[in-house]
Scaffold this active site. Structure first.
Site, PDB file in Angstrom:
ATOM      1  CB  SER A  62      38.022  35.974  39.729  1.00 43.19           C
ATOM      2  OG  SER A  62      39.004  36.060  40.847  1.00 43.19           O
TER       3      SER A  62
HETATM    4  N1  SAH Z   1      37.554  35.910  46.113  1.00 41.83           N
HETATM    5  C1  SAH Z   1      36.733  37.537  45.581  1.00 41.83           C
HETATM    6  C2  SAH Z   1      37.580  37.682  44.811  1.00 41.83           C
HETATM    7  C3  SAH Z   1      37.545  39.545  44.870  1.00 41.83           C
HETATM    8  S1  SAH Z   1      38.594  40.397  44.312  1.00 41.83           S
HETATM    9  C4  SAH Z   1      35.679  36.234  44.648  1.00 41.83           C
HETATM   10  O1  SAH Z   1      35.186  35.677  44.478  1.00 41.83           O
HETATM   11  O2  SAH Z   1      34.687  37.718  44.315  1.00 41.83           O
HETATM   12  C5  SAH Z   1      40.012  40.439  45.408  1.00 41.83           C
HETATM   13  C6  SAH Z   1      39.379  41.359  46.918  1.00 41.83           C
HETATM   14  O3  SAH Z   1      40.551  41.676  47.563  1.00 41.83           O
HETATM   15  C7  SAH Z   1      38.745  42.842  47.057  1.00 41.83           C
HETATM   16  O4  SAH Z   1      37.534  42.272  47.158  1.00 41.83           O
HETATM   17  C8  SAH Z   1      39.381  43.891  47.243  1.00 41.83           C
HETATM   18  O5  SAH Z   1      39.173  44.518  48.356  1.00 41.83           O
HETATM   19  C9  SAH Z   1      40.507  42.781  48.394  1.00 41.83           C
HETATM   20  N2  SAH Z   1      41.192  43.040  48.940  1.00 41.83           N
HETATM   21  C10 SAH Z   1      42.764  43.988  48.347  1.00 41.83           C
HETATM   22  N3  SAH Z   1      43.087  43.811  49.237  1.00 41.83           N
HETATM   23  C11 SAH Z   1      43.501  43.693  50.447  1.00 41.83           C
HETATM   24  C12 SAH Z   1      43.697  42.619  51.743  1.00 41.83           C
HETATM   25  N4  SAH Z   1      45.214  43.667  52.835  1.00 41.83           N
HETATM   26  N5  SAH Z   1      43.160  42.817  52.738  1.00 41.83           N
HETATM   27  C13 SAH Z   1      41.536  42.137  52.310  1.00 41.83           C
HETATM   28  N6  SAH Z   1      41.034  41.674  51.575  1.00 41.83           N
HETATM   29  C14 SAH Z   1      42.294  42.490  50.331  1.00 41.83           C
END
Ligand code: SAH
Length: 214
Positions: A62
């Site tokens: 993000s």
């Molecule tokens: N907090 C992260 C942002 C990642 S983007 C950072 O700082 O880099 C959102 C993430 O949520 C992705 O990696 C995606 O694979 C994950 N995601 C989506 N659905 C999910 C679920 N049901 N359980 C766990 N992770 C999930």
């Protein structure tokens, strides 16, 4: 990366504090966590820019301001147990680890979870634990949590996460359609919950039982 401290100080000043994030502990954590080490080497010189970046598997880390805004809304003092849904790169996990006692994080993609674990370990974030699974179901074994953060967009607030909030705990989650969401802050109070809309955001999909179908 040369001068990464300067890049971080500048990021916090111009993108985060300038937009109104005022929690000094959050600003301090973001000046400290080496964001460039959470992205591919080829993208490191963009790590402190004002936008999200790809991290593989069509997912993104993000924008710094959004990380700060969501983190601030959890009102962490240092003694909390926090749950993160969507580990991704592990950057948000590290920011939380600077501010809380212990961080539990769940990621759907094993490859991302593996890489994030390695990065967090190398940087000494020993108060974090990353697991692979459907985070929309929460982490019942270690509930309740004083803070829960969902870093992917969902059509509705996952009820298990509300249920796993401690009394007076805070849950921040992007709720909406697949193209845009509202950042919702849920607070558990003795009589139920309160909700505050913190404004429009755009996240990748939360995919799972309480999120989108694949
Ligand atoms: N907090 C992260 C942002 C990642 S983007 C950072 O700082 O880099 C959102 C993430 O949520 C992705 O990696 C995606 O694979 C994950 N995601 C989506 N659905 C999910 C679920 N049901 N359980 C766990 N992770 C999930």
């Amino acid at each position: 990366m040369k001068n990464s401290q300067r890049a971080r100080d500048r990021m916090v000043e111009t993108q985060v504090a300038a937009r109104g994030v005022h929690d000094q502990r959050v600003l301090e954590a973001m000046r400290k966590v080496p964001r460039h080490l959470f992205v591919d080497e080829a993208l490191q010189d963009q790590a402190y820019n004002d936008h999200p970046l790809p991290i593989g598997e069509k997912q993104t880390i993000s924008q710094p301001y959004i990380v700060a805004l969501m983190t601030q809304s959890l009102e962490l003092a240092g003694n909390e147990k926090v749950l993160e849904i969507g580990t991704g790169s592990g950057y948000q996990t590290a920011v939380l680890a600077e501010l809380a006692d212990r961080v539990y994080s769940i990621e759907r993609y094993p490859a991302l979870a593996q890489r994030a674990k390695g990065t967090l370990q190398r940087l000494g974030y020993n108060n974090t634990v990353v697991r692979v699974g459907d985070g929309s179901l929460g982490w019942p074994d270690d509930a309740p949590f004083e803070g829960i953060i969902v870093t992917a967009g969902t059509p509705k607030i996952p009820q298990p996460l509300v249920d796993q909030l401690a009394v007076s705990g805070r849950l921040v989650v992007p709720v909406g359609d697949r193209y845009s969401q509202e950042l919702i802050l849920v607070r558990r109070v003795a009589e139920g919950i309160t909700k505050t809309n913190m404004g429009g955001v755009r996240f990748v999909d939360l995919i799972g039982t309480w999120g989108w179908k694949e």
